[in-house]
Design an enzyme around this catalytic site. Structure first.
Site, PDB file in Angstrom:
ATOM      1  N   ASP A 214       0.834  -1.200   0.000  1.00 47.03           N
ATOM      2  CA  ASP A 214       0.000   0.000   0.000  1.00 47.03           C
ATOM      3  C   ASP A 214       0.876   1.261   0.000  1.00 47.03           C
ATOM      4  O   ASP A 214       1.877   1.336   0.720  1.00 47.03           O
ATOM      5  CB  ASP A 214      -0.880  -0.026   1.259  1.00 47.03           C
ATOM      6  N   GLU A 265      14.496 -14.811  -0.198  1.00 48.29           N
ATOM      7  CA  GLU A 265      14.743 -15.974   0.670  1.00 48.29           C
ATOM      8  C   GLU A 265      13.574 -16.964   0.617  1.00 48.29           C
ATOM      9  O   GLU A 265      13.694 -18.081   1.109  1.00 48.29           O
ATOM     10  CB  GLU A 265      14.924 -15.530   2.125  1.00 48.29           C
TER      11      GLU A 265
HETATM   12  C1  GLC Z   1      -4.430   2.931  -0.747  1.00 45.58           C
HETATM   13  C2  GLC Z   1      -5.607   2.021  -0.638  1.00 45.58           C
HETATM   14  C3  GLC Z   1      -6.784   2.805  -0.170  1.00 45.58           C
HETATM   15  C4  GLC Z   1      -6.462   3.412   1.178  1.00 45.58           C
HETATM   16  C5  GLC Z   1      -5.177   4.200   1.136  1.00 45.58           C
HETATM   17  C6  GLC Z   1      -4.666   4.523   2.508  1.00 45.58           C
HETATM   18  O1  GLC Z   1      -4.608   3.910  -1.706  1.00 45.58           O
HETATM   19  O2  GLC Z   1      -5.830   1.372  -1.860  1.00 45.58           O
HETATM   20  O3  GLC Z   1      -7.949   2.041  -0.102  1.00 45.58           O
HETATM   21  O4  GLC Z   1      -7.517   4.237   1.583  1.00 45.58           O
HETATM   22  O5  GLC Z   1      -4.145   3.496   0.499  1.00 45.58           O
HETATM   23  O6  GLC Z   1      -4.130   3.376   3.120  1.00 45.58           O
END
Ligand code: GLC
Ligand code: CA
Length: 541
Positions: A214, A265
């Protein structure tokens, strides 16, 4: 270009077999866990429900699934505000359920990829709580705090609206590039990096095949906390120089090199990064050979329905990722964007276009990420304001509709309400529109003309034809007609032709139509009449 290396699946022996490059041309199905299948009847999707639906994913023909965050969370941003990175939210089950899911999936030939969220934690995470209680606690150094002052330290804005700084009860400022419940971590503190390495190993030791990372273009911020030169607009393809102080700092690439060495790994594992930068050449740098294996190409997710825009998006992505030797990771839908059918015009028009777009993306070389429900042609659901949960809706004072409408539970069984919950009487966590039984899997599986049948056929053909998904692609455009000519290592050729205009187009070919996205395609000697908003796959002789 990659040769086709994906696992060959037969009904007699569907297990996952070792293949270090499986991700290069994998079709990865994104499971929005809370909305996929409710196994215990409380109205919330869970790991048990997902396990029971794995045979569906194997039948559909995907190679892997990526599960949106399954961790205990503060509940402020659909699970992206995590309180414990090495646990499972009790709403979804426990760690043993996740292990069982990975085992079951493997037996069906499916790999499991988890979501990991390193840019921020929940404000309820024990670290942030310790930092709130004591400004001198070691945990305080793991976030970005600034001393009390009348004005926030700079002009940075939250992606969800409003300033990126909020106050603690004792008057300090803290940084959150998303919701206030998502304080940004300070990746300059070695304790942060060390803890994430533990997290990665914790899940890799349980047999997962990797992570979707993310906000992978975040983590580090300008050391001087200087003002951003401009404001971000959600209509752009992604962040650019106007947001240079908050995103894409050079130090972040060292994190991905370290994470890559950890994955190395563990055989057959991979990282795919969410990198929302406008410049695809910058995005591709995140998937250089010693960094993440892939970074999403979101260009088509944000492109309007036009051959010019799609041709440009496809070419730019192929060039940018080709330059670093990475496959493109194509994305047409996810949990952050309006459903394709609605984006492309809604109703029959939007559905026809979404069907055509699916054939385009599944022909292109690289991996394809399919968002759960897109294979059913689900439209963006109307979620009443009082049921909405997305912080984007609230922080924009209702000006932005938010993302709830693409996160509504899946319709499975038309004879049982929609069959999302084990208990038919359960109230789903987001309301399901009353007429969604029409989209149910049970109905579409029996219908040769359904969106689901189209996806299933396309995925089977993609497995059978080496030119699809892993060939060399040449993109051309004539007016509203976009053509991608895919050539496999064995010399076989499949052309994907998409008519994105409003008039029927004549396509000259002596080849065979493998698949068409609508029924109106007419074949005659030497040509095919391709109706508007239609795509075909042609095997060239
Ligand atoms: C990314 C995710 C989204 C979330 C954001 C904050 O963009 O896809 O859903 O709100 O990160 O974590
Ligand atoms: Ca449940």
């Amino acid at each position: 270009m990659a040769t086709r290396l994906a696992t060959v699946r037969t009904s007699a022996n569907p297990q996952v077999t070792s293949d270090a490059s499986w991700w290069r041309d994998a079709v990865v199905y994104q499971v929005y866990l809370r909305s996929f299948a409710d196994g215990n009847g409380d109205g919330i999707g869970d790991l048990g429900g997902l396990r029971s639906r794995l045979p569906y994913l194997s039948w559909l023909g995907v190679d892997a699934l990526w599960i949106n965050p399954h961790y205990p969370s503060g509940g402020a941003d659909g699970g992206y505000d995590i309180t414990d990175y090495r646990a499972v939210d009790p709403d979804y089950g426990d760690v043993a359920d996740l292990e069982a899911l990975v085992d079951d999936a493997r037996r069906l030939g499916l790999r499991v990829v988890l979501d990991v969220v390193p840019n921020h934690t929940s404000d309820r995470h024990p670290w942030f709580q310790a930092a709130l209680a004591d400004p001198d606690a070691p945990e305080a150094a793991r976030y970005h705090f600034a001393p009390p002052s009348a004005e926030p330290p700079n002009n940075w804005q939250s992606l969800f609206g409003g300033p990126a700084w909020s106050r603690t009860p004792d008057g300090r400022w803290y940084l959150h590039l998303f919701a206030p419940e998502q304080p940004d971590l300070n990746w300059g503190d070695p304790a942060v990096a060390a803890d994430f390495e533990r997290t990665l190993r914790f899940w890799l030791d349980r047999g997962v095949s990797g992570f979707r990372v993310d906000v992978a273009y975040g983590l580090f911020k300008d050391a001087g906390l200087r003002d951003n030169p401009g404001a971000y607009s959600p209509t752009l393809f992604g962040h650019g120089p106007e947001q240079a102080m908050t995103w894409n700092q050079p130090e972040v690439h060292d994190v991905w090199r370290r994470w890559r060495s950890i994955c190395d790994e563990y055989p057959d594992t991979m990282l795919v990064g969410e990198v929302c930068l406008a410049d695809l050449e910058q995005v591709a740098l995140y998937s250089r050979p010693d960094e993440m294996h892939q970074s999403f190409s979101f260009r088509l997710l944000k492109s309007p329905w036009s051959a010019e825009s799609f041709a440009d998006g496809v070419r730019t992505a192929l060039d940018a990722f080709g330059a670093v030797g990475a496959p493109v990771s194509w994305v047409l839908g996810n949990h952050d964007k309006d459903r394709q059918v609605s984006r492309f015009g809604g109703g029959a028009l939007g559905t026809a276009r979404a069907r055509a777009a699916a054939l385009l993306v599944l022909a292109l070389p690289g991996s394809a990420y399919l968002y759960a429900g897109d294979e059913l042609g689900l439209p963006q659901a109307e979620v009443p304001d009082e049921a909405k949960l997305d912080p984007i809706f609230f922080r924009s004072g209702g000006a932005r509709a938010g993302r709830d409408g693409c996160r509504v539970p899946m319709p499975w069984n038309a004879d049982r309400g929609v069959g999302f919950s084990a208990d038919d009487a359960a109230t789903p966590w987001l309301p399901i529109p009353a007429d969604w039984d029409q989209y149910a899997v049970s109905r579409q599986a029996r219908d040769g003309g359904s969106v689901l049948t189209l996806y299933r056929r396309a995925l089977a053909l993609r497995d059978a034809h080496p030119a699809l998904g892993s060939g060399d692609a040449a993109v051309s455009r004539r007016g509203d007609v976009l053509t991608v000519r895919c050539t496999a290592a064995d010399g076989s050729v499949v052309r994907c032709v998409v008519n994105m205009g409003s008039e029927t187009a004549l396509v000259r070919t002596r080849g065979t139509v493998l698949l068409a996205s609508t029924t109106g395609v007419r074949r005659s000697a030497g040509s095919v009449a391709l109706p508007a908003d239609t795509a075909i796959w042609l095997a060239e002789a």
